[in-house]
Design a protein around this motif. Structure first.
Motif, PDB file in Angstrom:
ATOM      1  N   SER A  29      58.345 -66.735 -49.788  1.00  6.22           N
ATOM      2  CA  SER A  29      58.639 -67.389 -51.053  1.00  6.22           C
ATOM      3  C   SER A  29      57.610 -66.924 -52.092  1.00  6.22           C
ATOM      4  O   SER A  29      56.623 -66.276 -51.756  1.00  6.22           O
ATOM      5  CB  SER A  29      58.566 -68.902 -50.897  1.00  6.22           C
ATOM      6  N   ALA A  30      57.833 -67.321 -53.347  1.00  4.55           N
ATOM      7  CA  ALA A  30      56.867 -66.979 -54.395  1.00  4.55           C
ATOM      8  C   ALA A  30      55.508 -67.583 -54.075  1.00  4.55           C
ATOM      9  O   ALA A  30      54.469 -66.972 -54.341  1.00  4.55           O
ATOM     10  CB  ALA A  30      57.373 -67.466 -55.749  1.00  4.55           C
ATOM     11  N   ASP A  31      55.495 -68.770 -53.491  1.00  8.05           N
ATOM     12  CA  ASP A  31      54.222 -69.401 -53.126  1.00  8.05           C
ATOM     13  C   ASP A  31      53.435 -68.532 -52.154  1.00  8.05           C
ATOM     14  O   ASP A  31      52.214 -68.437 -52.240  1.00  8.05           O
ATOM     15  CB  ASP A  31      54.453 -70.775 -52.504  1.00  8.05           C
ATOM     16  N   ASP A  32      54.142 -67.901 -51.225  1.00  5.31           N
ATOM     17  CA  ASP A  32      53.464 -67.029 -50.267  1.00  5.31           C
ATOM     18  C   ASP A  32      52.859 -65.813 -50.965  1.00  5.31           C
ATOM     19  O   ASP A  32      51.769 -65.368 -50.615  1.00  5.31           O
ATOM     20  CB  ASP A  32      54.430 -66.569 -49.171  1.00  5.31           C
ATOM     21  N   LEU A  33      53.563 -65.267 -51.947  1.00  4.53           N
ATOM     22  CA  LEU A  33      53.033 -64.107 -52.664  1.00  4.53           C
ATOM     23  C   LEU A  33      51.754 -64.452 -53.408  1.00  4.53           C
ATOM     24  O   LEU A  33      50.875 -63.615 -53.563  1.00  4.53           O
ATOM     25  CB  LEU A  33      54.072 -63.551 -53.638  1.00  4.53           C
ATOM     26  N   TYR A  34      51.631 -65.685 -53.860  1.00  2.00           N
ATOM     27  CA  TYR A  34      50.420 -66.094 -54.588  1.00  2.00           C
ATOM     28  C   TYR A  34      49.198 -66.186 -53.678  1.00  2.00           C
ATOM     29  O   TYR A  34      48.083 -66.325 -54.152  1.00  2.00           O
ATOM     30  CB  TYR A  34      50.643 -67.417 -55.317  1.00  2.00           C
ATOM     31  N   THR A  35      49.379 -66.091 -52.378  1.00  2.00           N
ATOM     32  CA  THR A  35      48.241 -66.133 -51.456  1.00  2.00           C
ATOM     33  C   THR A  35      47.673 -64.743 -51.182  1.00  2.00           C
ATOM     34  O   THR A  35      46.624 -64.619 -50.565  1.00  2.00           O
ATOM     35  CB  THR A  35      48.620 -66.791 -50.118  1.00  2.00           C
ATOM     36  N   ILE A  36      48.351 -63.709 -51.628  1.00  2.00           N
ATOM     37  CA  ILE A  36      47.895 -62.333 -51.391  1.00  2.00           C
ATOM     38  C   ILE A  36      46.818 -62.002 -52.418  1.00  2.00           C
ATOM     39  O   ILE A  36      47.012 -62.138 -53.623  1.00  2.00           O
ATOM     40  CB  ILE A  36      49.066 -61.345 -51.486  1.00  2.00           C
ATOM     41  N   ARG A  37      45.684 -61.583 -51.937  1.00  2.00           N
ATOM     42  CA  ARG A  37      44.536 -61.270 -52.795  1.00  2.00           C
ATOM     43  C   ARG A  37      44.021 -59.866 -52.499  1.00  2.00           C
ATOM     44  O   ARG A  37      44.013 -59.419 -51.358  1.00  2.00           O
ATOM     45  CB  ARG A  37      43.385 -62.249 -52.544  1.00  2.00           C
ATOM     46  N   GLN A  38      43.548 -59.209 -53.535  1.00  2.00           N
ATOM     47  CA  GLN A  38      42.912 -57.914 -53.366  1.00  2.00           C
ATOM     48  C   GLN A  38      41.528 -58.140 -52.776  1.00  2.00           C
ATOM     49  O   GLN A  38      40.762 -58.977 -53.259  1.00  2.00           O
ATOM     50  CB  GLN A  38      42.801 -57.189 -54.700  1.00  2.00           C
ATOM     51  N   GLY A  39      41.215 -57.416 -51.724  1.00  2.00           N
ATOM     52  CA  GLY A  39      39.906 -57.531 -51.107  1.00  2.00           C
ATOM     53  C   GLY A  39      38.807 -57.006 -52.012  1.00  2.00           C
ATOM     54  O   GLY A  39      39.053 -56.192 -52.905  1.00  2.00           O
ATOM     55  N   ASP A  40      37.579 -57.464 -51.783  1.00  2.00           N
ATOM     56  CA  ASP A  40      36.441 -57.073 -52.623  1.00  2.00           C
ATOM     57  C   ASP A  40      36.278 -55.558 -52.717  1.00  2.00           C
ATOM     58  O   ASP A  40      35.996 -55.031 -53.780  1.00  2.00           O
ATOM     59  CB  ASP A  40      35.151 -57.695 -52.096  1.00  2.00           C
ATOM     60  N   SER A  41      36.447 -54.866 -51.615  1.00  7.10           N
ATOM     61  CA  SER A  41      36.284 -53.412 -51.633  1.00  7.10           C
ATOM     62  C   SER A  41      37.607 -52.683 -51.432  1.00  7.10           C
ATOM     63  O   SER A  41      37.626 -51.483 -51.176  1.00  7.10           O
ATOM     64  CB  SER A  41      35.282 -52.993 -50.553  1.00  7.10           C
ATOM     65  N   GLU A  42      38.713 -53.407 -51.575  1.00  4.28           N
ATOM     66  CA  GLU A  42      40.034 -52.803 -51.378  1.00  4.28           C
ATOM     67  C   GLU A  42      40.450 -52.035 -52.633  1.00  4.28           C
ATOM     68  O   GLU A  42      40.472 -52.604 -53.733  1.00  4.28           O
ATOM     69  CB  GLU A  42      41.065 -53.887 -51.074  1.00  4.28           C
ATOM     70  N   PRO A  43      40.791 -50.765 -52.502  1.00  2.57           N
ATOM     71  CA  PRO A  43      41.256 -50.004 -53.665  1.00  2.57           C
ATOM     72  C   PRO A  43      42.544 -50.608 -54.227  1.00  2.57           C
ATOM     73  O   PRO A  43      43.366 -51.155 -53.495  1.00  2.57           O
ATOM     74  CB  PRO A  43      41.518 -48.604 -53.103  1.00  2.57           C
ATOM     75  N   PHE A  44      42.702 -50.489 -55.540  1.00  2.00           N
ATOM     76  CA  PHE A  44      43.883 -51.028 -56.210  1.00  2.00           C
ATOM     77  C   PHE A  44      45.166 -50.505 -55.573  1.00  2.00           C
ATOM     78  O   PHE A  44      46.121 -51.249 -55.359  1.00  2.00           O
ATOM     79  CB  PHE A  44      43.852 -50.678 -57.702  1.00  2.00           C
ATOM     80  N   ARG A  45      45.199 -49.226 -55.280  1.00  2.85           N
ATOM     81  CA  ARG A  45      46.396 -48.606 -54.695  1.00  2.85           C
ATOM     82  C   ARG A  45      46.776 -49.263 -53.369  1.00  2.85           C
ATOM     83  O   ARG A  45      47.953 -49.491 -53.105  1.00  2.85           O
ATOM     84  CB  ARG A  45      46.160 -47.116 -54.499  1.00  2.85           C
ATOM     85  N   GLU A  46      45.790 -49.585 -52.535  1.00  2.00           N
ATOM     86  CA  GLU A  46      46.083 -50.232 -51.251  1.00  2.00           C
ATOM     87  C   GLU A  46      46.584 -51.660 -51.450  1.00  2.00           C
ATOM     88  O   GLU A  46      47.512 -52.100 -50.768  1.00  2.00           O
ATOM     89  CB  GLU A  46      44.853 -50.214 -50.350  1.00  2.00           C
ATOM     90  N   TYR A  47      45.965 -52.375 -52.389  1.00  2.00           N
ATOM     91  CA  TYR A  47      46.430 -53.728 -52.696  1.00  2.00           C
ATOM     92  C   TYR A  47      47.874 -53.684 -53.200  1.00  2.00           C
ATOM     93  O   TYR A  47      48.721 -54.463 -52.765  1.00  2.00           O
ATOM     94  CB  TYR A  47      45.528 -54.378 -53.746  1.00  2.00           C
ATOM     95  N   ALA A  48      48.165 -52.754 -54.108  1.00  2.00           N
ATOM     96  CA  ALA A  48      49.511 -52.642 -54.664  1.00  2.00           C
ATOM     97  C   ALA A  48      50.536 -52.322 -53.572  1.00  2.00           C
ATOM     98  O   ALA A  48      51.630 -52.885 -53.553  1.00  2.00           O
ATOM     99  CB  ALA A  48      49.544 -51.585 -55.763  1.00  2.00           C
ATOM    100  N   ALA A  49      50.179 -51.436 -52.661  1.00  2.00           N
ATOM    101  CA  ALA A  49      51.092 -51.088 -51.567  1.00  2.00           C
ATOM    102  C   ALA A  49      51.317 -52.282 -50.638  1.00  2.00           C
ATOM    103  O   ALA A  49      52.446 -52.548 -50.217  1.00  2.00           O
ATOM    104  CB  ALA A  49      50.539 -49.901 -50.789  1.00  2.00           C
ATOM    105  N   ARG A  50      50.251 -53.000 -50.335  1.00  2.00           N
ATOM    106  CA  ARG A  50      50.356 -54.167 -49.452  1.00  2.00           C
ATOM    107  C   ARG A  50      51.194 -55.261 -50.113  1.00  2.00           C
ATOM    108  O   ARG A  50      52.073 -55.862 -49.487  1.00  2.00           O
ATOM    109  CB  ARG A  50      48.948 -54.675 -49.121  1.00  2.00           C
ATOM    110  N   PHE A  51      50.948 -55.485 -51.398  1.00  2.00           N
ATOM    111  CA  PHE A  51      51.723 -56.490 -52.124  1.00  2.00           C
ATOM    112  C   PHE A  51      53.195 -56.076 -52.185  1.00  2.00           C
ATOM    113  O   PHE A  51      54.092 -56.890 -51.961  1.00  2.00           O
ATOM    114  CB  PHE A  51      51.175 -56.680 -53.537  1.00  2.00           C
ATOM    115  N   SER A  52      53.443 -54.825 -52.478  1.00  2.00           N
ATOM    116  CA  SER A  52      54.812 -54.320 -52.567  1.00  2.00           C
ATOM    117  C   SER A  52      55.558 -54.515 -51.252  1.00  2.00           C
ATOM    118  O   SER A  52      56.737 -54.885 -51.235  1.00  2.00           O
ATOM    119  CB  SER A  52      54.796 -52.840 -52.952  1.00  2.00           C
ATOM    120  N   HIS A  53      54.870 -54.267 -50.146  1.00  2.00           N
ATOM    121  CA  HIS A  53      55.490 -54.465 -48.833  1.00  2.00           C
ATOM    122  C   HIS A  53      55.894 -55.919 -48.634  1.00  2.00           C
ATOM    123  O   HIS A  53      57.004 -56.213 -48.193  1.00  2.00           O
ATOM    124  CB  HIS A  53      54.537 -54.022 -47.723  1.00  2.00           C
ATOM    125  N   GLU A  54      55.010 -56.834 -48.967  1.00  2.00           N
ATOM    126  CA  GLU A  54      55.320 -58.254 -48.803  1.00  2.00           C
ATOM    127  C   GLU A  54      56.408 -58.692 -49.778  1.00  2.00           C
ATOM    128  O   GLU A  54      57.287 -59.475 -49.438  1.00  2.00           O
ATOM    129  CB  GLU A  54      54.065 -59.105 -48.979  1.00  2.00           C
TER     130      GLU A  54
END
Length: 74
Positions: A29-54
């Motif tokens: 659900s949208a609520d679940d997507l709001y729990t996804i956070r970029q890690g402190d040392s996680e590159p933007f590209r990896e966060y974007a890919a992980r978010f896109s997958h979810e």
């Protein structure tokens, strides 16, 4: 394996671990997507890919809600 809430009792937890692989997948659900956070040392590209997958697992969520969740996770 997905995270197990700590409030499950022993019997429920044992049942959970006996499930066949893949039976615990669910749509998000949208609520679940709001729990996804970029890690402190996680590159933007990896966060974007992980978010896109979810997000791809959320067929009922509109783009505006998903974009809000994405921005809040940065």
């Amino acid at each position: 394996m997905s995270a197990v809430p700590i409030y499950l009792g022993r019997a429920a937890l044992n049942s959970f671990y006996r499930l066949e692989p893949g039976t615990t997948d669910r749509l998000y659900s949208a609520d679940d997507l709001y729990t996804i956070r970029q890690g402190d040392s996680e590159p933007f590209r990896e966060y974007a890919a992980r978010f896109s997958h979810e997000y791809s697992r959320c067929p009922e969520i509109d783009d505006r809600a998903a974009f809000g969740a994405f921005k809040s996770g940065l």
